[in-house]
Design an enzyme around this catalytic site. Structure first.
Site, PDB file in Angstrom:
ATOM      1  N   THR A 128       0.845  -1.085   0.041  1.00 33.14           N
ATOM      2  CA  THR A 128       0.300   0.095   0.297  1.00 33.14           C
ATOM      3  C   THR A 128       0.640   0.595  -0.106  1.00 33.14           C
ATOM      4  O   THR A 128       1.841   1.120   0.657  1.00 33.14           O
ATOM      5  CB  THR A 128      -1.374   0.107   1.819  1.00 33.14           C
ATOM      6  N   PRO A 130       0.800   5.761  -0.550  1.00 34.49           N
ATOM      7  CA  PRO A 130       0.070   6.974  -0.250  1.00 34.49           C
ATOM      8  C   PRO A 130      -0.519   7.072  -1.086  1.00 34.49           C
ATOM      9  O   PRO A 130      -0.480   7.218  -2.385  1.00 34.49           O
ATOM     10  CB  PRO A 130       0.662   8.173   0.223  1.00 34.49           C
ATOM     11  N   ILE A 159       1.971   0.418   7.052  1.00 39.04           N
ATOM     12  CA  ILE A 159       2.823  -0.817   6.655  1.00 39.04           C
ATOM     13  C   ILE A 159       2.904  -1.833   8.526  1.00 39.04           C
ATOM     14  O   ILE A 159       3.216  -1.753   8.793  1.00 39.04           O
ATOM     15  CB  ILE A 159       3.738  -1.173   6.321  1.00 39.04           C
ATOM     16  N   THR A 160       1.962  -3.425   8.117  1.00 41.51           N
ATOM     17  CA  THR A 160       1.891  -3.568  10.067  1.00 41.51           C
ATOM     18  C   THR A 160       3.577  -4.186   9.950  1.00 41.51           C
ATOM     19  O   THR A 160       4.568  -4.864   8.922  1.00 41.51           O
ATOM     20  CB  THR A 160       1.028  -4.313   9.860  1.00 41.51           C
ATOM     21  N   HIS A 180      -0.224  -4.420 -14.423  1.00 36.08           N
ATOM     22  CA  HIS A 180       0.102  -5.613 -13.860  1.00 36.08           C
ATOM     23  C   HIS A 180       0.996  -6.953 -14.478  1.00 36.08           C
ATOM     24  O   HIS A 180       1.141  -8.041 -14.229  1.00 36.08           O
ATOM     25  CB  HIS A 180      -1.966  -6.389 -14.328  1.00 36.08           C
ATOM     26  N   GLU A 244      -4.375 -14.902   2.374  1.00 33.29           N
ATOM     27  CA  GLU A 244      -4.587 -13.511   3.303  1.00 33.29           C
ATOM     28  C   GLU A 244      -5.909 -13.021   4.236  1.00 33.29           C
ATOM     29  O   GLU A 244      -6.486 -12.255   4.632  1.00 33.29           O
ATOM     30  CB  GLU A 244      -3.597 -12.432   2.745  1.00 33.29           C
TER      31      GLU A 244
END
Length: 385
Positions: A128, A130, A159-160, A180, A244
């Site tokens: 991810t 901004p 970000i975990t 892609h 996930e």
């Protein structure tokens, strides 16, 4: 609640996990929530016990068990009462280490996967950015090939484990090719020159996991840290999303169960107008509705987990499970707070944390709206333009 997809071996493992959590995790949840991070010592302890390597090959320190066993671990960890702890461990073993295992080269597996399984190093996944959110095709972080290395520039957010990770699997553009087909995954060591953490983000829920903004400024990545084939990053991410999303659905179900248990217990103990709350039919029926809602999500999810364990493509099933469970857990936790009344609004009661932790489930791993868009395509009900 037992289910036919789990064997006696799975249930014995569940009891073992519960004993461990009762002794070494649950007593420290409030401390970790206050500190805003899951301690490195827990990663190390989980690695020592083999819990971080449940599905990974024995060659790299794993246990080579099935996805059903990891599902048991995910559920029980989630029932410990902190979405943050479950999120930190899940991000490490479920979404960061898995691409290395499935698509990485031998060096990457021996160096990064092995260290991650042992809990010696903490991993994160950096997708991810901004202003991009769920639109991975809009990723701007670039990795330019220069001889024997890539030069990485860009930023990631939400970000975990991003603040304390030792390495991060980063999605970056490596060409100007078709959408892609221009993304790649690369492993970034966080002690490399050019890496920095912008700030540790303050969150509504999942407070026991650190979440950060990270930056790359002319950061050199050895070419051998490219995962798989250049330009195949989007495909790798999509394949990894299946597990996930199932993991998030399992997390939602476990958290909802925890909230319902709290509501039932409170309804036995709290007296109003001369009788326990359970004496009021409207509240009894409310808790029944909560249980039915959980069971709907459970059956969607367990069916998908079972199919995934057989190697089936469960894109549709995983998406349905994630979408429904992610919305369900917010409904159930909200009702649990309501049953607690004013007490549910007080920080001393854990039900408020369940409610806060639940809210991310319909956002993280792809919003419910993204899930619904995927399903319109899978079901062939898209509008032709």
């Amino acid at each position: 609640m037992t289910h036919w997809i789990f064997t006696e071996e799975h249930e014995l493992f569940r009891k073992t996990i519960k004993r461990f959590l009762d002794k070494e995790v649950i007593p420290f949840i409030n401390e970790w929530e206050e500190n805003g991070e899951t301690p490195r010592s827990l990663f190390e302890r989980l690695g020592e016990l083999g819990y971080l390597g449940i599905k990974f090959p024995e060659k790299y320190g794993g246990q080579a068990l099935d996805y059903m066993m990891e599902a048991v671990f995910i559920e029980e960890l989630s029932k410990a009462g902190s979405g943050g702890v479950g999120g930190a461990i899940g991000a490490h073993m479920g979404i960061a280490l898995t691409p290395i295992w499935r698509f990485g080269n031998e060096m990457q597996k021996e160096t990064y996967l092995t260290a991650g399984i042992k809990g010696e190093k903490i991993a994160a996944l950096g997708i991810t950015e901004p202003n991009t959110g769920s639109d991975v095709s809009a990723i701007k972080t670039r990795a330019e090939k220069q001889g024997d290395h890539y030069l990485l520039n860009g930023a990631k957010t939400f970000i975990t484990n991003g603040v304390h990770a030792d390495f991060i699997v980063v999605a970056a553009k490596t060409s100007e090719g078709p959408k892609h087909e221009n993304l790649s995954l690369l492993i970034v060591d966080t002690d490399a020159e050019g890496f920095s953490v912008g700030k540790k983000l303050d969150k509504l829920g999942w407070r026991a996991s650190d979440t950060g903004e990270i930056y790359f400024d002319n950061l050199k990545i050895p070419a051998e840290n490219l995962i798989g084939v250049e330009g195949e990053g989007f495909r790798y991410m999509m394949e990894n999303f299946q597990w996930e999303r199932l993991s998030l659905a399992l997390n939602s179900i476990a958290l909802a169960e925890k909230a319902l248990e709290s509501a039932i217990q409170y309804s036995k103990e709290r007296t109003q107008f001369g009788q326990p709350l359970q004496g009021f039919q409207v509240l009894r029926h409310k808790m029944v509705d909560m249980a039915v809602d959980i069971e709907k999500a459970r059956n969607l999810t367990y069916r998908a987990v079972y199919q995934y364990n057989t190697g089936s493509d469960i894109t549709t099933e995983a998406t349905m499970a994630k979408a429904y469970a992610g919305e369900m857990v917010s409904r159930v936790c909200d009702q649990a707070v309501q049953i607690h009344g004013g007490s549910g609004y007080m920080m001393e009661f854990p039900v408020q944390r369940y409610w806060r932790d639940a809210r991310i489930q319909s956002i993280g791993g792809g919003t419910t709206q993204i899930m619904n868009e995927i399903l319109t395509k899978r079901l062939g009900i898209t509008v032709k333009k």
